[in-house]
Design a protein around this motif. Structure first.
Motif, PDB file in Angstrom:
ATOM      1  N   THR A  18     -40.781 -34.554 -34.402  1.00  0.00           N
ATOM      2  CA  THR A  18     -40.794 -35.485 -35.525  1.00  0.00           C
ATOM      3  C   THR A  18     -39.904 -34.940 -36.640  1.00  0.00           C
ATOM      4  N   GLU A  19     -39.519 -35.809 -37.564  1.00  0.00           N
ATOM      5  CA  GLU A  19     -38.736 -35.385 -38.721  1.00  0.00           C
ATOM      6  C   GLU A  19     -39.613 -34.608 -39.701  1.00  0.00           C
ATOM      7  N   THR A  20     -40.852 -35.086 -39.840  1.00  0.00           N
ATOM      8  CA  THR A  20     -41.730 -34.495 -40.855  1.00  0.00           C
ATOM      9  C   THR A  20     -43.022 -33.979 -40.222  1.00  0.00           C
ATOM     10  N   LYS A  21     -43.795 -33.279 -41.043  1.00  0.00           N
ATOM     11  CA  LYS A  21     -45.017 -32.653 -40.548  1.00  0.00           C
ATOM     12  C   LYS A  21     -46.114 -33.681 -40.238  1.00  0.00           C
ATOM     13  N   MET A  22     -47.222 -33.197 -39.718  1.00  0.00           N
ATOM     14  CA  MET A  22     -48.289 -34.070 -39.219  1.00  0.00           C
ATOM     15  C   MET A  22     -48.961 -34.883 -40.329  1.00  0.00           C
ATOM     16  N   PHE A  23     -49.179 -34.240 -41.486  1.00  0.00           N
ATOM     17  CA  PHE A  23     -49.960 -34.941 -42.528  1.00  0.00           C
ATOM     18  C   PHE A  23     -49.280 -34.966 -43.887  1.00  0.00           C
ATOM     19  N   CYS A  24     -48.020 -34.501 -43.977  1.00  0.00           N
ATOM     20  CA  CYS A  24     -47.292 -34.559 -45.246  1.00  0.00           C
ATOM     21  C   CYS A  24     -45.823 -34.843 -44.938  1.00  0.00           C
ATOM     22  N   ARG A  25     -44.971 -34.835 -45.981  1.00  0.00           N
ATOM     23  CA  ARG A  25     -43.586 -35.223 -45.736  1.00  0.00           C
ATOM     24  C   ARG A  25     -42.632 -34.035 -45.684  1.00  0.00           C
ATOM     25  N   CYS A  26     -43.158 -32.818 -45.569  1.00  0.00           N
ATOM     26  CA  CYS A  26     -42.297 -31.647 -45.397  1.00  0.00           C
ATOM     27  C   CYS A  26     -41.558 -31.770 -44.073  1.00  0.00           C
ATOM     28  N   ARG A  27     -40.352 -31.183 -44.011  1.00  0.00           N
ATOM     29  CA  ARG A  27     -39.582 -31.226 -42.774  1.00  0.00           C
ATOM     30  C   ARG A  27     -40.301 -30.448 -41.671  1.00  0.00           C
ATOM     31  N   ALA A  28     -40.195 -30.945 -40.442  1.00  0.00           N
ATOM     32  CA  ALA A  28     -40.905 -30.285 -39.333  1.00  0.00           C
ATOM     33  C   ALA A  28     -39.995 -29.405 -38.484  1.00  0.00           C
ATOM     34  N   GLY A  29     -38.700 -29.693 -38.470  1.00  0.00           N
ATOM     35  CA  GLY A  29     -37.828 -28.989 -37.531  1.00  0.00           C
ATOM     36  C   GLY A  29     -37.086 -27.806 -38.125  1.00  0.00           C
ATOM     37  N   ALA A  30     -37.491 -27.362 -39.318  1.00  0.00           N
ATOM     38  CA  ALA A  30     -36.723 -26.315 -40.003  1.00  0.00           C
ATOM     39  C   ALA A  30     -37.133 -24.934 -39.528  1.00  0.00           C
ATOM     40  N   PHE A  31     -36.686 -24.612 -38.320  1.00  0.00           N
ATOM     41  CA  PHE A  31     -37.086 -23.360 -37.699  1.00  0.00           C
ATOM     42  C   PHE A  31     -36.593 -22.146 -38.476  1.00  0.00           C
ATOM     43  N   ASP A  32     -35.370 -22.237 -39.019  1.00  0.00           N
ATOM     44  CA  ASP A  32     -34.760 -21.075 -39.664  1.00  0.00           C
ATOM     45  C   ASP A  32     -34.925 -21.045 -41.184  1.00  0.00           C
ATOM     46  N   ALA A  33     -35.684 -21.987 -41.742  1.00  0.00           N
ATOM     47  CA  ALA A  33     -35.816 -22.042 -43.203  1.00  0.00           C
ATOM     48  C   ALA A  33     -36.425 -20.735 -43.725  1.00  0.00           C
ATOM     49  N   PRO A  34     -35.971 -20.270 -44.894  1.00  0.00           N
ATOM     50  CA  PRO A  34     -36.575 -19.060 -45.474  1.00  0.00           C
ATOM     51  C   PRO A  34     -38.081 -19.254 -45.659  1.00  0.00           C
ATOM     52  N   ALA A  35     -38.822 -18.173 -45.567  1.00  0.00           N
ATOM     53  CA  ALA A  35     -40.285 -18.240 -45.615  1.00  0.00           C
ATOM     54  C   ALA A  35     -40.781 -19.006 -46.840  1.00  0.00           C
ATOM     55  N   ASN A  36     -41.774 -19.842 -46.623  1.00  0.00           N
ATOM     56  CA  ASN A  36     -42.467 -20.568 -47.693  1.00  0.00           C
ATOM     57  C   ASN A  36     -41.565 -21.457 -48.543  1.00  0.00           C
ATOM     58  N   THR A  37     -40.518 -22.043 -47.939  1.00  0.00           N
ATOM     59  CA  THR A  37     -39.671 -22.992 -48.668  1.00  0.00           C
ATOM     60  C   THR A  37     -39.921 -24.405 -48.179  1.00  0.00           C
ATOM     61  N   ASN A  38     -40.654 -24.521 -47.081  1.00  0.00           N
ATOM     62  CA  ASN A  38     -40.833 -25.826 -46.467  1.00  0.00           C
ATOM     63  C   ASN A  38     -42.307 -26.208 -46.515  1.00  0.00           C
ATOM     64  N   ILE A  39     -42.846 -26.200 -47.723  1.00  0.00           N
ATOM     65  CA  ILE A  39     -44.283 -26.407 -47.900  1.00  0.00           C
ATOM     66  C   ILE A  39     -44.525 -27.329 -49.094  1.00  0.00           C
ATOM     67  N   CYS A  40     -45.735 -27.868 -49.175  1.00  0.00           N
ATOM     68  CA  CYS A  40     -46.074 -28.732 -50.297  1.00  0.00           C
ATOM     69  C   CYS A  40     -47.578 -28.589 -50.552  1.00  0.00           C
ATOM     70  N   PRO A  41     -48.086 -29.227 -51.589  1.00  0.00           N
ATOM     71  CA  PRO A  41     -49.530 -29.082 -51.870  1.00  0.00           C
ATOM     72  C   PRO A  41     -50.417 -29.525 -50.707  1.00  0.00           C
ATOM     73  N   VAL A  42     -49.965 -30.514 -49.904  1.00  0.00           N
ATOM     74  CA  VAL A  42     -50.827 -30.998 -48.810  1.00  0.00           C
ATOM     75  C   VAL A  42     -50.956 -29.947 -47.710  1.00  0.00           C
ATOM     76  N   CYS A  43     -49.792 -29.433 -47.235  1.00  0.00           N
ATOM     77  CA  CYS A  43     -49.871 -28.525 -46.079  1.00  0.00           C
ATOM     78  C   CYS A  43     -50.298 -27.112 -46.477  1.00  0.00           C
ATOM     79  N   THR A  44     -50.410 -26.855 -47.789  1.00  0.00           N
ATOM     80  CA  THR A  44     -50.948 -25.550 -48.188  1.00  0.00           C
ATOM     81  C   THR A  44     -52.365 -25.705 -48.734  1.00  0.00           C
ATOM     82  N   GLY A  45     -52.935 -26.915 -48.564  1.00  0.00           N
ATOM     83  CA  GLY A  45     -54.352 -27.112 -48.872  1.00  0.00           C
ATOM     84  C   GLY A  45     -54.716 -27.000 -50.343  1.00  0.00           C
TER      85      GLY A  45
END
Ligand SMILES: [Zn+2]
Length: 488
Positions: A18-45
């Motif tokens: 998918t383009e985005t994560k399961m329950f938020c709109r963060c990108r899902a395919g960013a395998f090489d993204a620097p740590a903790n740059t592909n997160i939002c309030p939803v996926c970090t609870g």
């Protein structure tokens, strides 16, 4: 030693494309993204946030279920799986528990003896991935653990099989078949190095003939199909040894140590889980309408097993050749186009598949042409079939065909025209071959002597020189005969 039968079940986690994560709109395919740059309030609870299910992930989940011959449940329910771990910021994972999206199904695998076996799939359900802990304990710069939340909320489908496999080979065949299905239907990239596909094994032994299951051991952290197979081989011998000595098998979770080629028990603390599942209150039950199911069925198309069977039937291919021709969805479409053209021109499918399985796949690999680009970037089916026809008719030698094939691919020119233009036509003129043969023998007096002394293999380098002198055009069979005749 008593005869034990291994009983194996597999759990696969596949990342949905998918383009985005399961329950938020963060990108899902960013395998090489620097740590903790592909997160939002939803996926970090973060408190006060609410999840919303990704429609595309649900679609891909349904498609997976259909590929696995599963019942697609009209209503399924997301559930919280509670556990405390640093890489899980919500302290629960949203998964599905007693009401999964996909119910029982099966996969058919091919057995060595030519038969097939049905492996039952218990369920396939949607869930989100957890983050990643980076342990750097003991290193000089870092003596603590860091957490990367980028993977939190990545959509996964977990596919659980029944314990229907009875050998490492069957488990391997199941994994291979499943991977092909997931790639074919476009639901998962299946790159194990990127963690897109992960595999856990359950294995127990029982005396052959016994129907009750033995104590099972779970093996985690398997990052390749080979590791899965090797770990099963190891566990069979470890458990059989223990049982033969009259010991009982501890029901534990083990890790595969690739370097030592053996499994080691995980610390028991890590496996003492009580997940206290309960329905996710922030998400409504997932409903799959009849219309949506119909649309997914239409989209799913013909599956690899059916295509392989059709190729065997329609083009008289062997099971092996059908497997080569249909090893991927795009390749199967290309192979079929070639085989139809070949049939129209009276050429059988076999020379075409030989060329596809050999030079064609080698070029794709060399030029890093991904399957979706085959139609746009590869040699046209018509040119491939013409090249195969020239080889089949003996108008060009196999080695010269490689040159011709590459030239036709690069220039888009007609292979028959290129054959004359490049002077690649096979030479079957005995007088010409004899001239080359004499030169080749003169260049290898020692080999000639050895051959005359009875060493048949000594002819090899002489024929090699002859072929080189002819620029690969000499009829190889004739070349061998003429060299022999001259030497005797
Ligand atoms: Zn997010």
């Amino acid at each position: 030693m008593p005869d034990f039968e291994p009983v194996i079940g597999l759990e696969i986690h596949a990342q949905l494309k998918t383009e985005t994560k399961m329950f938020c709109r963060c990108r899902a395919g960013a395998f090489d993204a620097p740590a903790n740059t592909n997160i939002c309030p939803v996926c970090t609870g973060q408190p006060g946030t609410l999840p919303a299910a990704n429609e595309r992930a649900v679609e891909l989940g349904i498609r997976t279920g259909l590929a696995l011959n599963c019942l697609i449940n009209e209503v399924s329910v997301f559930a919280r799986k509670n556990y405390f771990y640093p890489d899980l910021p919500k302290s629960y994972q949203i998964s599905q528990y007693d009401k999964p999206l996909c119910g029982p199904g099966f996969i058919e695998i091919d057995l060595k003896d030519g038969g097939a076996k049905r492996i039952r799939v218990t369920r396939a359900h949607l869930e989100e991935d957890a983050g990643k802990s980076l342990h750097a304990l003991g290193s000089e710069e870092l003596d603590h653990t860091l957490v990367d939340f980028n993977r939190c909320g990545i959509p996964l489908i977990e596919i659980v099989s029944e314990p229907d496999m009875n050998s490492p080979e069957e488990a391997y065949a199941y994994l291979t078949e499943l991977k092909q299905l997931l790639e074919w239907t476009g639901v998962c990239g299946c790159d194990m190095e990127k963690g897109e596909l992960r595999c856990d094994v359950n294995i127990s032994l029982r005396p052959r003939g016994e129907t009750k299951l033995g104590r099972k051991v779970e093996i985690k952290n398997l990052n390749s199909f080979k590791a899965a197979k090797d770990s099963i081989v190891y566990e069979i011998s470890r458990q059989a040894g223990a049982l033969a000595r009259g010991e009982t098998i501890a029901q534990d979770t083990r890790l595969w140590d690739e370097k030592a080629q053996r499994t080691e028990p995980m610390r028991s603390k890590e496996m003492a889980h009580d997940y206290r599942y309960f329905p996710e209150p922030d998400l409504p039950p997932l409903r799959v309408t009849a219309g949506r199911l119909e649309a997914a069925k239409k989209e799913a198309g013909e599956l690899p097993r059916a295509v392989r069977a059709r190729f065997q039937r329609d083009f008289a291919l062997s099971a092996y050749d059908a497997g080569v021709a249909a090893s991927g969805r795009e390749l199967a479409a290309y192979s079929e186009a070639c085989m139809r053209l070949a049939a129209d021109s009276g050429l059988g499918a076999k020379p075409v598949i030989n060329l596809i399985g050999g030079e064609f796949l080698a070029r794709l690999n060399e030029r890093k042409i991904a399957p979706p680009d085959i139609a746009a970037k590869a040699i046209s089916p018509a040119a491939l079939v013409k090249t195969a026809a020239l080889v089949s008719a003996g108008k060009i030698s196999a080695s010269a065909a490689k040159t011709l094939f590459t030239k036709a691919w690069d220039t888009g020119k007609d292979p028959e025209a290129l054959l004359n233009e490049l002077g690649l036509a096979q030479v079957s003129d005995s007088a010409q071959i004899e001239t080359w043969a004499k030169e080749a023998i003169a260049a290898h007096p020692k080999a000639a002597e050895d051959f005359r002394a009875g060493n048949e293999k000594a002819i090899g380098p002489i024929v090699g020189v002859l072929m080189k002198k002819s620029k690969g055009r000499a009829n190889p069979q004739l070349a061998g005969e003429i060299v022999k005749k001259l030497l005797l």
